[in-house]
Design an enzyme around this catalytic site. Structure first.
Site, PDB file in Angstrom:
ATOM      1  CE1 TYR A 231      18.327  39.834  40.630  1.00  0.00           C
ATOM      2  CE2 TYR A 231      18.399  41.046  38.581  1.00  0.00           C
ATOM      3  CZ  TYR A 231      17.675  40.487  39.604  1.00  0.00           C
ATOM      4  OH  TYR A 231      16.313  40.581  39.588  1.00  0.00           O
ATOM      5  CB  SER A 232      26.505  41.752  38.766  1.00  0.00           C
ATOM      6  OG  SER A 232      25.508  42.277  37.932  1.00  0.00           O
TER       7      SER A 232
ATOM      8  CD  GLU B 208      17.338  45.507  36.160  1.00  0.00           C
ATOM      9  OE1 GLU B 208      17.142  44.424  36.714  1.00  0.00           O
ATOM     10  OE2 GLU B 208      18.428  46.085  36.178  1.00  0.00           O
TER      11      GLU B 208
ATOM     12  CG  ASN C 242      22.573  49.318  24.883  1.00  0.00           C
ATOM     13  OD1 ASN C 242      21.700  49.177  25.734  1.00  0.00           O
ATOM     14  ND2 ASN C 242      22.941  50.492  24.415  1.00  0.00           N
TER      15      ASN C 242
HETATM   16  C1  LIG Z   1      25.792  51.920  37.313  1.00  0.00           C
HETATM   17  C2  LIG Z   1      25.585  50.457  37.406  1.00  0.00           C
HETATM   18  C3  LIG Z   1      24.762  49.943  38.396  1.00  0.00           C
HETATM   19  C4  LIG Z   1      24.590  48.578  38.525  1.00  0.00           C
HETATM   20  N1  LIG Z   1      23.796  48.096  39.537  1.00  0.00           N
HETATM   21  C5  LIG Z   1      23.671  46.764  39.726  1.00  0.00           C
HETATM   22  C6  LIG Z   1      22.947  46.240  40.824  1.00  0.00           C
HETATM   23  O1  LIG Z   1      22.373  46.990  41.607  1.00  0.00           O
HETATM   24  N2  LIG Z   1      22.920  44.910  41.010  1.00  0.00           N
HETATM   25  C7  LIG Z   1      23.537  44.048  40.160  1.00  0.00           C
HETATM   26  O2  LIG Z   1      23.471  42.856  40.380  1.00  0.00           O
HETATM   27  N3  LIG Z   1      24.243  44.501  39.086  1.00  0.00           N
HETATM   28  C8  LIG Z   1      24.324  45.847  38.854  1.00  0.00           C
HETATM   29  N4  LIG Z   1      25.061  46.320  37.792  1.00  0.00           N
HETATM   30  C9  LIG Z   1      25.814  45.368  36.965  1.00  0.00           C
HETATM   31  C10 LIG Z   1      25.215  45.130  35.595  1.00  0.00           C
HETATM   32  O3  LIG Z   1      24.128  44.311  35.663  1.00  0.00           O
HETATM   33  C11 LIG Z   1      26.350  44.537  34.734  1.00  0.00           C
HETATM   34  O4  LIG Z   1      27.261  45.566  34.524  1.00  0.00           O
HETATM   35  C12 LIG Z   1      25.892  44.001  33.410  1.00  0.00           C
HETATM   36  O5  LIG Z   1      25.149  42.857  33.566  1.00  0.00           O
HETATM   37  C13 LIG Z   1      27.094  43.712  32.486  1.00  0.00           C
HETATM   38  O6  LIG Z   1      28.034  42.925  33.114  1.00  0.00           O
HETATM   39  P1  LIG Z   1      29.579  43.328  33.172  1.00  0.00           P
HETATM   40  O7  LIG Z   1      29.658  44.721  33.609  1.00  0.00           O
HETATM   41  O8  LIG Z   1      30.282  42.316  33.965  1.00  0.00           O
HETATM   42  O9  LIG Z   1      30.066  43.290  31.690  1.00  0.00           O
HETATM   43  P2  LIG Z   1      30.482  41.995  30.846  1.00  0.00           P
HETATM   44  O10 LIG Z   1      29.418  40.988  30.948  1.00  0.00           O
HETATM   45  O11 LIG Z   1      31.852  41.622  31.177  1.00  0.00           O
HETATM   46  O12 LIG Z   1      30.432  42.576  29.386  1.00  0.00           O
HETATM   47  C14 LIG Z   1      31.504  43.306  28.807  1.00  0.00           C
HETATM   48  C15 LIG Z   1      31.144  43.600  27.377  1.00  0.00           C
HETATM   49  O13 LIG Z   1      30.968  42.369  26.670  1.00  0.00           O
HETATM   50  C16 LIG Z   1      29.717  42.354  26.045  1.00  0.00           C
HETATM   51  N5  LIG Z   1      29.163  41.014  25.956  1.00  0.00           N
HETATM   52  C17 LIG Z   1      29.083  40.094  26.934  1.00  0.00           C
HETATM   53  N6  LIG Z   1      28.454  39.008  26.484  1.00  0.00           N
HETATM   54  C18 LIG Z   1      28.138  39.228  25.196  1.00  0.00           C
HETATM   55  C19 LIG Z   1      27.459  38.491  24.176  1.00  0.00           C
HETATM   56  N7  LIG Z   1      26.993  37.276  24.416  1.00  0.00           N
HETATM   57  N8  LIG Z   1      27.297  39.062  22.966  1.00  0.00           N
HETATM   58  C20 LIG Z   1      27.758  40.306  22.717  1.00  0.00           C
HETATM   59  N9  LIG Z   1      28.404  41.044  23.632  1.00  0.00           N
HETATM   60  C21 LIG Z   1      28.585  40.517  24.852  1.00  0.00           C
HETATM   61  C22 LIG Z   1      28.874  43.238  26.903  1.00  0.00           C
HETATM   62  O14 LIG Z   1      27.742  43.688  26.214  1.00  0.00           O
HETATM   63  C23 LIG Z   1      29.838  44.351  27.243  1.00  0.00           C
HETATM   64  O15 LIG Z   1      29.914  45.231  26.182  1.00  0.00           O
HETATM   65  C24 LIG Z   1      25.236  47.691  37.640  1.00  0.00           C
HETATM   66  C25 LIG Z   1      26.046  48.229  36.631  1.00  0.00           C
HETATM   67  C26 LIG Z   1      26.225  49.581  36.504  1.00  0.00           C
HETATM   68  C27 LIG Z   1      27.108  50.103  35.425  1.00  0.00           C
END
Ligand SMILES: Cc1cc2nc3c(=O)[nH]c(=O)nc-3n(C[C@H](O)[C@H](O)[C@H](O)COP(=O)(O)OP(=O)(O)OC[C@H]3O[C@@H](n4cnc5c(N)ncnc54)[C@H](O)[C@@H]3O)c2cc1C
Lengths: 377, 396
Positions: free
Chosen positions: B133-134, B249, B379
């Site tokens: 996904y990400s 999920e 969250n």
């Molecule tokens: C241990 C681990 C395993 C993972 N495994 C997978 C996997 O197998 N496959 C996969 O595809 N992904 C995986 N992920 C990724 C995960 O889905 C993303 O970390 C998640 O979607 C958040 O994206 P980001 O880390 O880019 O944070 P960002 O999107 O950059 O967010 C940063 C901060 O901004 C906040 N934020 C963003 N938008 C808003 C909003 N609209 N309102 C309020 N706050 C907001 C977020 O809540 C967060 O606090 C994994 C992550 C972790 C930590």
């Protein structure tokens, strides 16, 4: 009233920040965290040349006669740059204790060597009970032919793995009051019978287990008076507790700045994440925690520096700062998302240290118990 | 209303317990890998265990029989999930992803052939999916993903980069979200694919997590060709399917049982550890901490039960999953903190130390729990969902 730093302190702050940022890039910090010794002898020497080790010692002992508050300013910067190494153990736990409790000979022997970077010290206080009160001291020192023999186990002793001398807190007499009958010794770390084991910890700081097995110490190495060592330790603990707060304030400040910067840069949904109210509120909470912690720490430090009774203020400072800094680093992690969950990112270095700082010298529950007592409860 | 389990269900629980006692290899408990701490050895144990569970029919007990399930009730599924979690069985996130998130989505949207092929193998415990996904610029804003899938003859050709792909280096297949119509509005041009991880053109680069383990990866797709039939559901309808999958999920129903085990261990520790000659379990602060977290965990358990109950009524949990996940993440973090406070100095020690209580589990939980308010949707995003989807509040 003046809650600000003096001109000299501002200069000290700036030069410390510049030096630490230049000489201790995070890459080196990590290497040191992962190393066995946790410090770089070469940079240790440079810090000594800057006069940091002797900052609070009078000039006659090779120092520059600074105040405890000056040291606090420096420690905050060390926290800001999460400086690894035995500075805290050597200067705060060792140096300040010898300065206030040592006799002239001991001061002359130790302080100039600390100031020149030639001697590393630490304080062996806690034992497997992991407590900071006098009743917890069970390591024995017994007389034999006018000298002493130490037996016991000390646990969670910082930097003992690289220390040249260990200030060892022992029980020399069984008294009604556990605060009586305690004696502090200056123990050569290379004495036969000392076994030091590095513990693997969350913060990757160098905490050790030391087993003293019939370790002989000359009578001359008693610090202060025999059987009356607890007052020395109480005083040291007070200073160390505020000093730890200052370090924590510095690292919380750094974590806050990192998070705010990232909130401005990271774009999701076509906007910087810092424009989301949820993130803004986190940042607001963080800065509130950091500022509160800073000034409550300064107040306690000022009292200690002025020699005023400070038990209540120190406990308040630690009770608040310990938890506040953990909260700040946690929120910072939340803001960084997945990138903060990597070993490569620096944030976990702060998160780990915040917890270690919260625990060290008594956690918030312990401190609140002191506050309650000081309130007359 | 009835919160009790039937006699037959209780018997089932006993049966599961006995089976787990017999079947979990002792070596697993020695390794004791926490969340995101798998090693090659622990992975191998997990795969073997996964197959055993599959043979027993307990891996995907609620699946239809024609796809290898037992059509067990959702209550029994809940019981299984609880026992697996409580007993620290070698089933970790990768099984959860495969069995409870990916396969149910294939069930909803896949062709008959896909169901026969993939779901039966999932049920037998033969395959693992990772989630693609990400992307570097598409985290919370998942719909901003840029990885392209272009239809060429009988194939799709995929180009782009994924990140944070957990177990990508170990998984058999990737459940991939890619853009199939770059001109459509961003939610309307995404499709879901199944990609064999052995397909030429896939490059995996490890990312080391905060526990110093290799659990997630960057995955690069460079002209990766997959058969057209690996598209799941309708082309360009992927976002809708993805949202459904994310709701799966978010509803890991065993979590409260997992925490309960830790709470029990802390209670035991408090009873056995003396301060001033008295067990610390007599300390009102310790009692308050442990009781407080036990209360929270029971609330969490009810949220999990609610999810199971909704499934049993054929209702599809939506904001309820988000709520459970947010709450679960916070209970877990608080539990890690409570544990750290109760263990005090000892809480800092890693497992190798002879002084480390509970095999250093709490200290590692203090680190690993950072991920659970982030992965699978942070969250903050979950709270937005609860507010908007659950309560009908206007978009911020
Ligand atoms: C241990 C681990 C395993 C993972 N495994 C997978 C996997 O197998 N496959 C996969 O595809 N992904 C995986 N992920 C990724 C995960 O889905 C993303 O970390 C998640 O979607 C958040 O994206 P980001 O880390 O880019 O944070 P960002 O999107 O950059 O967010 C940063 C901060 O901004 C906040 N934020 C963003 N938008 C808003 C909003 N609209 N309102 C309020 N706050 C907001 C977020 O809540 C967060 O606090 C994994 C992550 C972790 C930590």
């Amino acid at each position: 009233m003046n809650l600000g730093l003096s001109e000299e302190q501002e200069m000290l702050k700036t030069s410390a920040r510049d030096f630490l940022q230049k000489e201790f890039p995070k890459k080196l910090v990590r290497q040191l965290d992962e190393s066995e010794t946790g410090y770089s002898p070469e940079l240790w020497r440079k810090m000594a040349e800057l006069g940091w080790m002797g900052l609070v010692f009078p000039e006659k002992y090779g120092g520059s006669g600074g105040s405890f508050l000056d040291l606090i300013v420096l420690l905050e910067e060390m926290g800001y740059n999460i400086l690894p190494g035995p500075f805290f153990s050597t200067v705060v736990l060792g140096g300040l204790t010898i300065l206030s409790a040592g006799n002239e000979e001991q001061r002359n022997e130790f302080l100039p060597r600390i100031a020149s970077g030639d001697r590393i010290l630490t304080l062996a206080l806690t034992e497997p009970s992991a407590r900071y009160d006098a009743a917890a001291i069970n390591t024995r020192a017994t007389t034999s032919n006018g000298n002493y023999v130490i037996n016991g186990t000390k646990l969670f002793v910082p930097d003992a793995n690289v220390a040249d001398y260990i200030l060892c807190v022992t029980r020399t007499k069984e008294e009604q009051n556990p605060e009586d009958g305690i004696t502090v010794f200056l123990v050569d770390a290379k004495s036969p019978g000392i076994e030091c084991t590095l513990l693997k910890t969350l913060a990757r700081d160098k905490q050790c287990e030391i087993v003293f097995d019939n370790v002989g110490v000359p009578q001359n190495n008693i610090l202060g008076k025999p059987d009356q060592g607890w007052t020395i330790i109480k005083d040291t603990l007070q200073k160390a507790t505020v000093a730890k707060c200052a370090e924590m304030v510095g690292s919380a400040q750094a974590a806050l700045e990192m998070a705010v910067q990232y909130a401005k840069e990271r774009v999701q949904f076509n906007r910087p994440i810092g424009s989301f109210q949820a993130i803004q509120h986190y940042c607001a909470n963080m800065v509130t925690d950091v500022d509160g912690a800073r000034f409550i720490t300064y107040k306690a430090a000022w009292k200690v520096s002025e020699g005023l009774p400070a038990a209540l203020d120190v406990a308040i400072a630690k009770a608040w700062t310990g938890e506040a800094c953990s909260r700040v680093t946690l929120l910072a992690h939340q803001i960084f998302g997945a990138i903060g969950f990597t070993m490569d990112h620096d944030l976990h270095l702060y998160y780990r240290r915040a917890k270690a700082g919260e625990i060290m010298f008594g956690d918030s529950d312990t401190q609140r118990a002191i506050v309650a007592r000081e309130l007359g409860l | 209303m009835d919160f009790s389990f039937s006699e037959e269900e209780e018997q089932f629980r006993q049966e599961v317990r006995l089976w787990l006692k017999r079947e979990i290899p002792a070596r697993w408990f020695e390794l004791d890998p926490g969340m995101w701490e798998e090693t090659e050895e622990s992975w191998a144990i997990s795969r073997e265990f996964q197959r055993k569970l599959g043979q027993k029919g307990w891996l995907a007990p609620a699946y239809p029989k024609e796809y290898g399930g037992l059509e067990l009730s959702h209550t029994k599924r809940l019981i299984l999930a609880e026992e697996l979690a409580y007993n620290r069985a070698p089933v970790s996130v990768e099984v959860e992803i495969t069995v409870n998130w990916v396969a149910p989505t294939i069930m909803l949207f896949g062709t008959e052939k896909q169901k026969k092929d993939y779901i039966t193998r999932v049920a037998r415990g033969e395959i693992i999916f990772c989630l693609g996904y990400s992307e570097p610029d598409a985290g919370s804003d998942l719909a901003a993903l840029q990885t392209r899938a272009v239809e060429v003859g009988d194939e799709y050709v995929i180009n782009g980069q994924k990140i944070w792909c957990s177990y990508g280096h170990l998984a058999d297949y990737c459940w991939l979200a890619a853009r199939t119509d770059p001109d459509a509005p961003k939610h309307k041009g995404i499709s879901m694919f199944i990609v064999d991880m052995k397909t030429p053109g896939i490059t995996i680069r490890p990312l080391i997590n905060i526990l110093n383990h290799h659990s997630f990866n960057e995955v690069f797709f460079d002209d990766v060709r997959i058969p057209k039939e690996n598209l799941v559901g309708q082309k360009n309808n992927g976002w809708y399917q993805l949202v459904i999958a994310l709701d799966f999920e978010r509803s890991s129903i065993g979590v409260a049982a997992r925490q309960q085990r830790i709470i029990e261990e802390l209670v035991q520790y408090a009873k056995e550890t003396k301060r001033n000659g008295e067990p610390i379990s007599n300390d009102p602060l310790v009692r308050n901490e442990l009781a407080g977290i036990a209360v929270e965990n029971e609330v969490l358990r009810m949220m999990c039960y609610r999810i199971a109950w909704m499934y049993s009524k054929n209702l599809h949990p939506s904001y309820e999953s988000s709520m459970t996940m947010v709450f679960a993440s916070e209970v877990t973090r608080r539990l890690a903190n409570v544990g750290m406070r109760i263990l005090g100095h000892y809480g800092q020690l890693d497992r190798d130390s002879k002084w480390a209580p509970l095999q250093g589990r709490i200290m590692r939980m203090y680190l690993s729990s950072l991920s659970i308010g982030v992965g699978g949707g942070s969250n903050e995003i979950q709270r937005n969902i609860i507010a908007m989807r659950g309560l009908g509040l206007p978009r911020g």
